[in-house]
Design an enzyme around this catalytic site. Structure first.
Site, mmCIF file in Angstrom:
data_model
loop_
_atom_site.group_PDB
_atom_site.id
_atom_site.type_symbol
_atom_site.label_atom_id
_atom_site.label_comp_id
_atom_site.label_asym_id
_atom_site.label_seq_id
_atom_site.Cartn_x
_atom_site.Cartn_y
_atom_site.Cartn_z
ATOM 1 N N SER A 1 34.342 35.039 52.488
ATOM 2 C CA SER A 1 35.127 33.795 52.447
ATOM 3 C C SER A 1 35.995 33.767 53.703
ATOM 4 C CB SER A 1 36.027 33.724 51.204
ATOM 5 O OG SER A 1 37.251 34.411 51.425
ATOM 6 N N THR B 1 42.158 43.715 51.951
ATOM 7 C CA THR B 1 41.296 43.462 50.802
ATOM 8 C C THR B 1 39.981 44.216 50.928
ATOM 9 O OG1 THR B 1 40.037 41.770 49.626
ATOM 10 C CG2 THR B 1 40.541 41.293 51.905
ATOM 11 N N LYS C 1 41.706 38.331 56.660
ATOM 12 C CA LYS C 1 42.215 39.700 56.483
ATOM 13 C C LYS C 1 41.525 40.671 57.441
ATOM 14 C CE LYS C 1 45.021 39.310 52.775
ATOM 15 N NZ LYS C 1 45.940 40.146 52.019
ATOM 16 N N GLU D 1 27.544 34.607 47.572
ATOM 17 C CA GLU D 1 27.795 36.047 47.520
ATOM 18 C C GLU D 1 26.592 36.700 46.860
ATOM 19 O OE1 GLU D 1 31.207 36.642 44.923
ATOM 20 O OE2 GLU D 1 30.241 35.584 43.275
ATOM 21 N N ASN E 1 42.117 38.140 34.647
ATOM 22 C CA ASN E 1 43.156 37.269 34.075
ATOM 23 C C ASN E 1 42.537 35.973 33.552
ATOM 24 O OD1 ASN E 1 44.922 39.247 34.860
ATOM 25 N ND2 ASN E 1 45.946 38.052 36.443
ATOM 26 N N ARG E 2 41.578 35.441 34.310
ATOM 27 C CA ARG E 2 40.909 34.198 33.878
ATOM 28 C C ARG E 2 40.134 34.417 32.577
ATOM 29 N NH1 ARG E 2 39.450 30.077 36.621
ATOM 30 N NH2 ARG E 2 37.169 30.133 36.759
ATOM 31 N N TYR F 1 29.927 33.655 37.198
ATOM 32 C CA TYR F 1 29.277 32.951 38.299
ATOM 33 C C TYR F 1 27.916 33.596 38.564
ATOM 34 C CZ TYR F 1 33.921 30.961 39.390
ATOM 35 O OH TYR F 1 35.138 30.309 39.343
ATOM 36 N N ARG G 1 53.118 29.693 47.440
ATOM 37 C CA ARG G 1 52.278 29.792 46.245
ATOM 38 C C ARG G 1 52.681 28.766 45.191
ATOM 39 N NH1 ARG G 1 49.220 34.017 44.239
ATOM 40 N NH2 ARG G 1 48.554 33.633 42.124
ATOM 41 N N ASN H 1 58.501 31.461 51.458
ATOM 42 C CA ASN H 1 58.659 30.015 51.681
ATOM 43 C C ASN H 1 58.158 29.207 50.487
ATOM 44 O OD1 ASN H 1 55.934 30.422 51.891
ATOM 45 N ND2 ASN H 1 55.647 29.202 53.740
ATOM 46 N N TYR I 1 39.214 33.241 53.659
ATOM 47 C CA TYR I 1 40.397 34.044 53.334
ATOM 48 C C TYR I 1 40.129 35.513 53.666
ATOM 49 C CZ TYR I 1 42.636 37.527 50.518
ATOM 50 O OH TYR I 1 43.199 38.701 50.126
ATOM 51 N N HIS I 2 39.012 36.047 53.164
ATOM 52 C CA HIS I 2 38.723 37.463 53.418
ATOM 53 C C HIS I 2 38.544 37.711 54.917
ATOM 54 C CE1 HIS I 2 37.607 37.292 49.044
ATOM 55 N NE2 HIS I 2 38.092 38.513 49.044
HETATM 56 N N1 USQ Z 1 34.060 35.434 39.367
HETATM 57 C C1 USQ Z 1 33.294 34.966 38.319
HETATM 58 N N2 USQ Z 1 33.850 34.039 37.492
HETATM 59 C C2 USQ Z 1 35.118 33.591 37.637
HETATM 60 C C3 USQ Z 1 35.899 34.084 38.703
HETATM 61 C C4 USQ Z 1 35.335 34.999 39.557
HETATM 62 O O1 USQ Z 1 32.130 35.351 38.127
HETATM 63 O O2 USQ Z 1 35.549 32.757 36.833
HETATM 64 C C5 USQ Z 1 33.507 36.448 40.274
HETATM 65 C C6 USQ Z 1 33.561 36.059 41.736
HETATM 66 O O3 USQ Z 1 32.451 35.275 42.102
HETATM 67 C C7 USQ Z 1 33.636 37.417 42.422
HETATM 68 C C8 USQ Z 1 34.392 38.287 41.422
HETATM 69 O O4 USQ Z 1 34.312 37.616 40.168
HETATM 70 O O5 USQ Z 1 32.341 37.940 42.577
HETATM 71 C C9 USQ Z 1 35.854 38.497 41.774
HETATM 72 O O6 USQ Z 1 36.447 37.229 41.932
HETATM 73 P P1 USQ Z 1 38.039 37.016 41.975
HETATM 74 O O7 USQ Z 1 38.288 35.541 42.036
HETATM 75 O O8 USQ Z 1 38.694 37.801 40.893
HETATM 76 O O9 USQ Z 1 38.412 37.765 43.329
HETATM 77 P P2 USQ Z 1 38.292 37.338 44.853
HETATM 78 O O10 USQ Z 1 37.977 35.915 45.076
HETATM 79 O O11 USQ Z 1 37.401 38.319 45.515
HETATM 80 O O12 USQ Z 1 39.786 37.530 45.354
HETATM 81 C C10 USQ Z 1 40.741 38.357 44.671
HETATM 82 C C11 USQ Z 1 42.127 37.989 45.172
HETATM 83 C C12 USQ Z 1 42.209 38.306 46.656
HETATM 84 C C13 USQ Z 1 41.824 39.759 46.886
HETATM 85 C C14 USQ Z 1 40.452 40.036 46.318
HETATM 86 C C15 USQ Z 1 40.034 41.489 46.401
HETATM 87 O O13 USQ Z 1 42.391 36.621 44.942
HETATM 88 O O14 USQ Z 1 43.522 38.043 47.118
HETATM 89 O O15 USQ Z 1 41.825 40.035 48.259
HETATM 90 O O16 USQ Z 1 40.451 39.706 44.925
HETATM 91 S S1 USQ Z 1 38.298 41.714 46.650
HETATM 92 O O17 USQ Z 1 37.564 40.942 45.666
HETATM 93 O O18 USQ Z 1 38.000 43.125 46.506
HETATM 94 O O19 USQ Z 1 37.998 41.236 47.972
#
Ligand code: USQ
Length: 395
Positions: free
Chosen positions: A193, A158, A199, A342, A254-255, A269, A35, A32, A195-196
């Site tokens: 979160s 996830t 899931k 977290e 990616n960021r 963070y 995103r 839809n 979102y999580h």
């Molecule tokens: N983080 C930083 N700096 C940033 C972005 C993120 O330190 O600029 C940290 C976050 O606090 C976190 C970790 O990096 O501790 C991962 O963050 P993320 O934004 O890459 O991932 P997350 O929010 O957990 O979500 C992503 C996807 C989501 C998927 C998840 C898998 O967006 O769809 O379910 O990864 S998991 O993390 O294993 O739950």
């Protein structure tokens, strides 16, 4: 196989559609445009513009002769979901005059709001996340129960469902001994979160449907994904997946690459000890394909942990800095106040052998892989918007 991909326009949905189409499957994508629309509404920027789903299906068809059928609609509407199983589907684009009306052998369920920060912008975005993710899952389960209980579902869950417990993380299930008796239960889940949490609720809905109606479901507990190029997108750059680097939809690796290219100090963070399991987008495709080819049994909820290696945020920042500096970029490391709640230092020891056992060959985050991500992002350097990199959505 006839494969229906719910959420076929997303970061993972579209590359999966091409990957499976290239391997001879009949693929239909449903979406839809959530995103894209959310990216526009929230003004998050994308690294490069991406053609519409119909345009991408046409480009794919021109290059390969393969058809990916496109249906546009909201899967949280039960009638749209059910149309894929009761012969009433209306396609927005097909290459052939008479599309098959066969019920799918497999449904890949990616049709979810995927961002933790999005789910905590405010109560409206929290409600949307719960409403969309739970209703899409529930609509799918009822459509299967009513029309096609033998169709195998592969759902993207996830690793965040488990949180960061102080014990080893198993693949989905835990044997518990209590007062002299034993039972097998879903591994305890505690997300950080909404979102999580949605899931976790998906997993509960699917486990219910498996127990009650004997459905066949694989739930892939995926970690954060990085990367963009897949063998299929190399055919034509317009086939590349969408790439976000903003705080809401961009995943951390990616960021960091985008930050490295544009000279924005890397946004660690808090302390940076947050450890997660990561995987290359190419491994997502492999994991999904192997799961499709070896389906769960009827009445089975099969769970795999979909990660290839673990890193802390600080380790990722150091890697980004080393590669970025070798390419001539000025890459600074900064620790900023964590907008999330977290654990920043914690035990983390997940098991992740199940997917390798069914044939997945892991790719790792090598210097070469980082260099190729840098090379791709460098070509779009002019498009990068620094104002979207950090906005501080707080938990
Ligand atoms: N983080 C930083 N700096 C940033 C972005 C993120 O330190 O600029 C940290 C976050 O606090 C976190 C970790 O990096 O501790 C991962 O963050 P993320 O934004 O890459 O991932 P997350 O929010 O957990 O979500 C992503 C996807 C989501 C998927 C998840 C898998 O967006 O769809 O379910 O990864 S998991 O993390 O294993 O739950």
């Amino acid at each position: 196989m006839d494969i229906l991909i719910l959420g076929g326009d997303g970061y993972l949905g579209w590359p999966t559609a091409m990957y499976l189409s290239a391997r001879g499957h009949n693929v239909t994508v449903a979406d839809n445009y959530f995103r894209r629309n959310a990216c526009t509404t929230l003004d998050v920027g994308m690294l490069y513009p991406v053609p519409t789903l119909i345009e991408r299906a046409k480009i794919w068809h021109q290059h390969t002769g393969n058809e990916i059928k496109v249906a546009l609609g909201d899967l949280s509407d039960p009638e749209f979901m059910r149309s894929f199983f009761n012969g009433r589907v209306k396609y927005a684009w097909t290459a052939t005059e008479k599309p098959s009306t066969a019920q799918p052998d497999t449904v890949l369920h990616y049709a979810e709001q995927p961002s933790a920060p999005y789910s905590l912008i405010d109560y409206k975005h929290a409600n949307f996340t719960l409403q969309n993710n739970l209703l899409v899952t529930n609509n799918l389960l009822f459509a299967l129960k009513d029309y096609s209980p033998e169709t195998h579902v592969v759902h993207i869950g996830t690793m965040g469902e488990y949180g960061t417990p102080n014990i080893d993380i198993e693949e989905g299930w835990l044997e518990i001994e209590h007062k002299g008796r034993k039972g097998r239960f879903l591994y305890p889940r505690q997300a950080s979160s909404l979102y999580h949490t949605s899931k976790i609720m998906d997993t509960d809905l699917m486990w219910f449907a498996v127990r009650m109606w004997g459905l066949s479901i694989t739930d892939l507990m995926q970690g954060p994904v990085y990367g963009v190029e897949t063998p299929e997108s190399e055919i034509d750059h317009r086939l590349r997946s969408l790439f976000n680097y903003d705080e809401i939809f961009g995943t951390v690796i990616n960021r960091f690459v985008v930050q490295g290219v544009t000279g924005y100090p890397l946004t660690i963070y808090g302390q940076g000890g947050q450890t997660r399991g990561y995987l290359n987008i190419n491994d997502t495709l492999q994991c999904v394909e192997k799961s499709v080819l070896t389906p769960a049994g009827q009445g089975e909820l099969r769970i795999f942990n979909q990660i290839m290696e673990t890193f802390s945020v600080s380790e990722l920042a150091e890697l980004t800095q080393r590669i970025g500096q070798a390419r001539g970029h000025k890459v600074e490391i900064q620790h900023i106040e964590n907008p999330r709640k977290e654990a920043e230092e914690h035990y983390y020891n997940p098991t992740y052998s199940g997917l390798v056992e069914i044939g997945v060959e892991p790719h790792y985050l090598t210097d070469n892989v980082m260099n190729s991500m840098f090379a791709l992002v460098e070509t779009y350097k002019e498009n990068i918007r620094k104002d979207v990199i950090f906005r501080g959505i707080r938990w």
